[in-house]
Design a protein around this motif. Structure first.
Motif, PDB file in Angstrom:
ATOM      1  N   UNK A 153      -8.359  -5.926   4.821  1.00  0.00           N
ATOM      2  CA  UNK A 153      -8.646  -4.382   4.302  1.00  0.00           C
ATOM      3  C   UNK A 153      -7.378  -3.944   3.875  1.00  0.00           C
ATOM      4  N   UNK A 154      -6.368  -4.542   3.111  1.00  0.00           N
ATOM      5  CA  UNK A 154      -5.150  -3.760   2.743  1.00  0.00           C
ATOM      6  C   UNK A 154      -4.304  -3.364   3.651  1.00  0.00           C
ATOM      7  N   UNK A 155      -4.067  -3.812   4.949  1.00  0.00           N
ATOM      8  CA  UNK A 155      -3.101  -3.445   5.727  1.00  0.00           C
ATOM      9  C   UNK A 155      -1.827  -3.479   5.172  1.00  0.00           C
ATOM     10  N   UNK A 156      -0.864  -2.429   5.868  1.00  0.00           N
ATOM     11  CA  UNK A 156       0.555  -2.543   5.326  1.00  0.00           C
ATOM     12  C   UNK A 156       1.272  -3.669   5.875  1.00  0.00           C
ATOM     13  N   UNK A 157       1.824  -4.322   5.144  1.00  0.00           N
ATOM     14  CA  UNK A 157       2.631  -5.617   5.719  1.00  0.00           C
ATOM     15  C   UNK A 157       4.095  -5.269   5.926  1.00  0.00           C
ATOM     16  N   UNK A 208      12.052   0.932   8.304  1.00  0.00           N
ATOM     17  CA  UNK A 208      11.171  -0.405   8.425  1.00  0.00           C
ATOM     18  C   UNK A 208      10.905  -0.773   7.031  1.00  0.00           C
ATOM     19  N   UNK A 209      11.305  -1.764   6.393  1.00  0.00           N
ATOM     20  CA  UNK A 209      10.764  -2.410   5.105  1.00  0.00           C
ATOM     21  C   UNK A 209       9.446  -2.778   5.289  1.00  0.00           C
ATOM     22  N   UNK A 210       8.774  -2.435   4.067  1.00  0.00           N
ATOM     23  CA  UNK A 210       6.967  -2.520   3.997  1.00  0.00           C
ATOM     24  C   UNK A 210       6.682  -2.925   2.692  1.00  0.00           C
ATOM     25  N   UNK A 211       5.446  -3.153   2.401  1.00  0.00           N
ATOM     26  CA  UNK A 211       4.695  -3.267   1.343  1.00  0.00           C
ATOM     27  C   UNK A 211       3.123  -2.995   1.385  1.00  0.00           C
ATOM     28  N   UNK A 212       2.523  -2.339   0.320  1.00  0.00           N
ATOM     29  CA  UNK A 212       1.174  -2.517   0.528  1.00  0.00           C
ATOM     30  C   UNK A 212       0.727  -3.724   0.006  1.00  0.00           C
ATOM     31  N   UNK A 213      -0.565  -4.351   0.521  1.00  0.00           N
ATOM     32  CA  UNK A 213      -0.901  -5.538  -0.179  1.00  0.00           C
ATOM     33  C   UNK A 213      -2.515  -5.100  -0.732  1.00  0.00           C
ATOM     34  N   UNK A 214      -3.121  -6.059  -1.281  1.00  0.00           N
ATOM     35  CA  UNK A 214      -4.505  -5.948  -2.076  1.00  0.00           C
ATOM     36  C   UNK A 214      -5.546  -6.011  -0.977  1.00  0.00           C
ATOM     37  N   UNK A 215      -6.611  -5.079  -1.086  1.00  0.00           N
ATOM     38  CA  UNK A 215      -7.664  -4.997  -0.462  1.00  0.00           C
ATOM     39  C   UNK A 215      -8.693  -6.222  -0.930  1.00  0.00           C
ATOM     40  N   UNK A 216      -8.774  -7.192  -0.144  1.00  0.00           N
ATOM     41  CA  UNK A 216      -9.663  -8.304  -0.288  1.00  0.00           C
ATOM     42  C   UNK A 216     -11.121  -8.359   0.525  1.00  0.00           C
ATOM     43  N   UNK A 217     -11.281  -7.289   1.204  1.00  0.00           N
ATOM     44  CA  UNK A 217     -12.208  -7.064   2.099  1.00  0.00           C
ATOM     45  C   UNK A 217     -13.588  -6.472   1.019  1.00  0.00           C
TER      46      UNK A 217
END
Length: 257
Positions: A153-157, A208-217
């Motif tokens: 569900x596009x959790x922050x990575x 803290x280094x982070x990135x969004x990711x795609x929502x595949x839910x």
């Protein structure tokens, strides 16, 4: 932090965001964007969600009593929809830390209007935003979940421990700071997904280094990422040695602890 605020309050906040989006939560044909980035809101429901007793106690533990300001504006809100819907505009993926203050030129120009919808990739990002080794104007990065967020569900990575890699990169720029490109920063560190239930919150070191990711839910992901503001500035060389947890981590990254 599990159960930082109630699921009922999270649902109230989602309802307000649905109205702002102009989409129908029960009509998937209206979900015609992959990402919509909404600005800040000062509604009572949002303010209450970020200022519960449990969160205030946690802010005290990490930043120090009296050393942070209660959140009065909540946002921004990157709302991410399932990818099988129509896409529109550029994506905003990329490893980064959230910048915390504006360049003097941007401040002189009145800053930015954070209400309404924001561009996914603002123009001339590196000419507008800055961060420095003292984490000016940002005590914590707070990730507030307003919807249930599983692994799809596009959790922050997150790059776990990457906040220790950033201080040495920022130190040469002093108080003036810089816009830091974080693609390779912490690349060898383990990764974690900021999953959880509606009403959970992540209290993160500002580096803290982070990135969004795609929502595949199958459902949209609603989350806010406000900045907890400090009172004054962090001091990395306190005479009494009583550094708060954020300062200690910066000092550790600089090799001082």
């Amino acid at each position: 932090m599990p159960n930082a605020f109630s699921a009922e309050l999270a649902a109230e906040c989602r309802g307000l965001l649905w109205k702002q989006l102009g989409m129908d939560a029960d009509d998937r044909s209206t979900w015609n964007r992959e990402v919509v980035r909404l600005g800040v809101r000062g509604d009572d429901a949002f303010v209450r969600s970020a200022n519960t007793t449990a969160l205030h106690e946690a802010y005290d533990q990490l930043v120090g009593p009296g050393q942070w300001r209660p959140l009065e504006l909540i946002g921004t809100f990157p709302v991410r929809f399932p990818v099988d819907k129509a896409r529109e505009g550029a994506e905003d993926y990329g490893w980064h830390i959230d910048a915390s203050f504006l360049t003097p030129e941007a401040e002189a120009g009145g800053g930015q209007d954070w209400e309404g919808e924001l561009p996914l990739v603002p123009p001339d990002y590196d000419k507008i935003l800055r961060c420095n080794v003292f984490s000016r104007d940002r005590a914590l990065l707070v990730l507030i979940l307003y919807s249930d967020t599983g692994a799809r569900d596009a959790p922050t990575l997150l790059r776990v421990g990457s906040h220790l890699d950033v201080p040495r990169l920022l130190e040469p720029y002093g108080a003036e700071g810089t816009y830091l490109e974080c693609g390779p920063v912490g690349a060898g560190r383990p990764q974690a997904l900021a999953t959880g239930q509606a009403g959970d919150a992540y209290l993160c070191h500002p580096f803290l280094v982070h990135t969004p990711i795609t929502n595949t839910g199958t459902e949209p992901r609603f989350m806010a990422q406000p900045s907890l503001l400090p009172v004054g500035e962090f001091d990395l060389d306190r005479a009494d040695g009583r550094h708060n947890a954020v300062e200690r981590a910066i000092r550790r990254g600089l090799g001082r602890e």
